[in-house]
Design a protein around this motif. Sequence first.
Motif, short mmCIF file in Angstrom:
data_model
loop_
_atom_site.label_atom_id
_atom_site.label_comp_id
_atom_site.label_asym_id
_atom_site.label_seq_id
_atom_site.Cartn_x
_atom_site.Cartn_y
_atom_site.Cartn_z
N ALA A 434 0.81 -1.22 0.00
CA ALA A 434 0.00 0.00 0.00
C ALA A 434 0.84 1.27 0.00
N ASN A 435 2.11 1.16 0.42
CA ASN A 435 3.00 2.30 0.49
C ASN A 435 4.26 2.04 -0.32
N PRO A 436 4.98 3.10 -0.69
CA PRO A 436 6.24 2.88 -1.43
C PRO A 436 7.38 2.42 -0.54
N PHE A 437 7.11 2.25 0.74
CA PHE A 437 8.08 1.74 1.70
C PHE A 437 7.42 0.58 2.45
N SER A 438 8.23 -0.25 3.12
CA SER A 438 7.67 -1.45 3.74
C SER A 438 8.66 -2.00 4.75
N LYS A 439 8.13 -2.75 5.72
CA LYS A 439 9.01 -3.49 6.64
C LYS A 439 9.31 -4.89 6.10
N ASP A 440 8.58 -5.30 5.06
CA ASP A 440 8.76 -6.63 4.48
C ASP A 440 10.01 -6.62 3.59
N LEU A 441 11.04 -7.36 3.98
CA LEU A 441 12.31 -7.29 3.26
C LEU A 441 12.20 -7.85 1.85
N GLN A 442 11.28 -8.77 1.59
CA GLN A 442 11.12 -9.24 0.22
C GLN A 442 10.54 -8.14 -0.67
N ILE A 443 9.57 -7.40 -0.17
CA ILE A 443 9.03 -6.28 -0.93
C ILE A 443 10.14 -5.25 -1.19
N MET A 444 10.96 -5.00 -0.18
CA MET A 444 12.08 -4.07 -0.36
C MET A 444 13.04 -4.59 -1.42
N ALA A 445 13.29 -5.90 -1.42
CA ALA A 445 14.20 -6.48 -2.40
C ALA A 445 13.65 -6.38 -3.81
N ILE A 446 12.34 -6.56 -3.97
CA ILE A 446 11.72 -6.42 -5.28
C ILE A 446 11.90 -5.00 -5.80
N ARG A 447 11.61 -4.04 -4.96
CA ARG A 447 11.72 -2.64 -5.39
C ARG A 447 13.18 -2.26 -5.64
N SER A 448 14.07 -2.76 -4.83
CA SER A 448 15.49 -2.48 -5.05
C SER A 448 15.96 -3.10 -6.36
N GLY A 449 15.54 -4.34 -6.62
CA GLY A 449 15.95 -5.02 -7.85
C GLY A 449 15.49 -4.29 -9.09
N ARG A 450 14.30 -3.66 -9.04
CA ARG A 450 13.77 -2.97 -10.20
C ARG A 450 14.47 -1.64 -10.48
N ARG A 451 15.36 -1.25 -9.58
CA ARG A 451 16.17 -0.06 -9.87
C ARG A 451 17.26 -0.38 -10.89
N TYR A 452 17.53 -1.67 -11.09
CA TYR A 452 18.44 -2.09 -12.15
C TYR A 452 17.63 -2.16 -13.45
N LEU A 453 18.02 -1.36 -14.44
CA LEU A 453 17.23 -1.17 -15.64
C LEU A 453 16.85 -2.48 -16.31
N ALA A 454 17.80 -3.39 -16.48
CA ALA A 454 17.52 -4.63 -17.19
C ALA A 454 16.46 -5.45 -16.47
N ASP A 455 16.50 -5.46 -15.14
CA ASP A 455 15.50 -6.21 -14.38
C ASP A 455 14.13 -5.54 -14.48
N ARG A 456 14.09 -4.23 -14.47
CA ARG A 456 12.81 -3.54 -14.56
C ARG A 456 12.15 -3.75 -15.91
N VAL A 457 12.97 -3.79 -16.95
CA VAL A 457 12.42 -3.91 -18.30
C VAL A 457 12.00 -5.33 -18.64
N SER A 458 12.78 -6.32 -18.19
CA SER A 458 12.54 -7.67 -18.71
C SER A 458 12.56 -8.79 -17.68
N ARG A 459 12.73 -8.50 -16.39
CA ARG A 459 12.96 -9.61 -15.47
C ARG A 459 12.07 -9.60 -14.23
N ILE A 460 11.85 -8.43 -13.61
CA ILE A 460 11.09 -8.37 -12.37
C ILE A 460 9.75 -7.67 -12.62
N ALA A 461 8.68 -8.36 -12.28
CA ALA A 461 7.33 -7.82 -12.47
C ALA A 461 7.10 -6.61 -11.57
#
Length: 553
Positions: A434-461
């Motif tokens: 519900a927020n752009p921040f979270s205590k759930d480390l997996q949610i944090m990892a997903i958002r962090s991973g999508r900061r890598y362009l290739a993952d955002r475009v073709s790898r991480i939903a």
Amino acid sequence: MSSLKADVVVIGTGLAGLVATAELAEAGRRVLVLEQEPEASLGGQAFWSFGGLFLVNSPEQRRMRIRDSRELAWQDWLGTAAFDRPEDRWPRAWAEAYVDFAAGEKRSWLHGQGVRFLPNPGWAERGGYDATGHGNSVPRFHVTWGTGPGLLEPFVRRVREAERGGLVRFAFRHRVDELVVSDGAVTGARGAVLAPSGAARGAASSREVIGEFEAAGQCVLVTSGGIGANHELVRRNWPERLGAPPKRMISGVPEHVDGRMIAISEQAGAKVINPDRMWHYVEGIQNWAPIWKHHGIRILPAPSSLWLDATGRRLPVPLFPGFDTLGTLAHIGASGYDYTWFVLTRKIIEREFALSGSEQNPDLTNKSVREVLRTRVRGGVPGPVQAFMDHGADFVVRRDIRSLAAGMNALTGEPLIDVDALEQEIVARDRELANPFSKDLQIMAIRSGRRYLADRVSRIAAPHRLLDPEAGPLIAVRLNILTRKTLGGLHCDLEGRVLDAAGEPVPGLYSAGEAAGFGGGGMHGYRSLEGTFLGGCLFSGRTAGRAVAARVG
């Protein structure tokens, strides 16, 4: 008994054996290559691979704004390998030499032979611990254009050219049963000639014996692979730190990958070290169209799937998809069960499910730019993944949680998944979006991973609720333990000379590839950073081939 002779006898036609043979022939040495399987299996396990290679500070990384360095890679390697034994002297030396190779001439050496890579390095084994712990700090997994066959091609070409020039002779269907030792030195090999076989690549071939042979050479180079299909030996070597050996496993390698040649080398005086170090995947699924016995395929996951144990409990931090293979394996070993579950959505499976293996990635293997764009960029479930959803024994696809839980229990035959507890776990996870921040480390990892362009475009939903009807249907995938790699092996020095129990070279005996623990008897230590198995075969095959060529007159 037929008699064969050459300057060097190479045992095994996998990637390490082909690289070593190419180097030997280029130096003008006559090479006899022994292989128990039919010619159709030329290239060994590398043919079936995804073709991923560990490279450091590559042009592909720099174009993606990844800042990598030899120092960072070595930091990651040491944190992952955790070398802690006296016998790790040579494995550690091999590891450092390999990191230097990966940060140095590895890419240019391959590029000069025609090997090319996808432009978007992948981020495998992300770790999730501190800076000096396990895992890759940055994306380093470079997929070969053409996958495993594309990586094999230049070495097959070089060896076939040497064969036509009279420097290389292949002896397929020649099974080594004994190394010949004369006056304390290994001088050849004896064994059985097996009946011709029309078995397809990877399929079981006949063991009918029609003759005997003896091969002589100044040196013997063992490049016969590991133990992954020998489940009995895997269980025998299974370490306590990984929990109880699984009662049920599937195989990521053909049946002939059984460790026979490692034991035969021991009988000739070789020392095996670190047999308890091994690398088995925890995201295995049964191949719905198997080629070999217990044939399994690995899911190469991105981080969005919810990972549950057999009873429906979420795996602990940081055991997220793609983060820590052996940490997850140890957790499973302590659970009392030998499988886990991914729970995900159609949106996640469209973007995040890559299947390991050349045959599961026809767009990359066939070097089709059009198909890559159609299947990996424009959306939709890739064809091979859809085939598993339609036919795979480990997939449950449903529209709601209640029927999903019922399907999971029906698949295993055990009523371990409580629908209310499953719903509570999923709803709790979904609230964290519900927020752009979270205590759930997996949610944090997903958002962090999508900061890598290739993952955002073709790898991480894009992050979304699992219970969002627009993202459905819901999918559960039973994940099996998939046997794969031997991390220990024949103890070798930096030339690939096999050592005895006293740490002295066994005269005439060399090893490379998985039989040698990819270098030294275990250059990975306890864990791998990925992309290092094919790379270890390349490096150890090249090193041993050049060393033998220098010693053989």
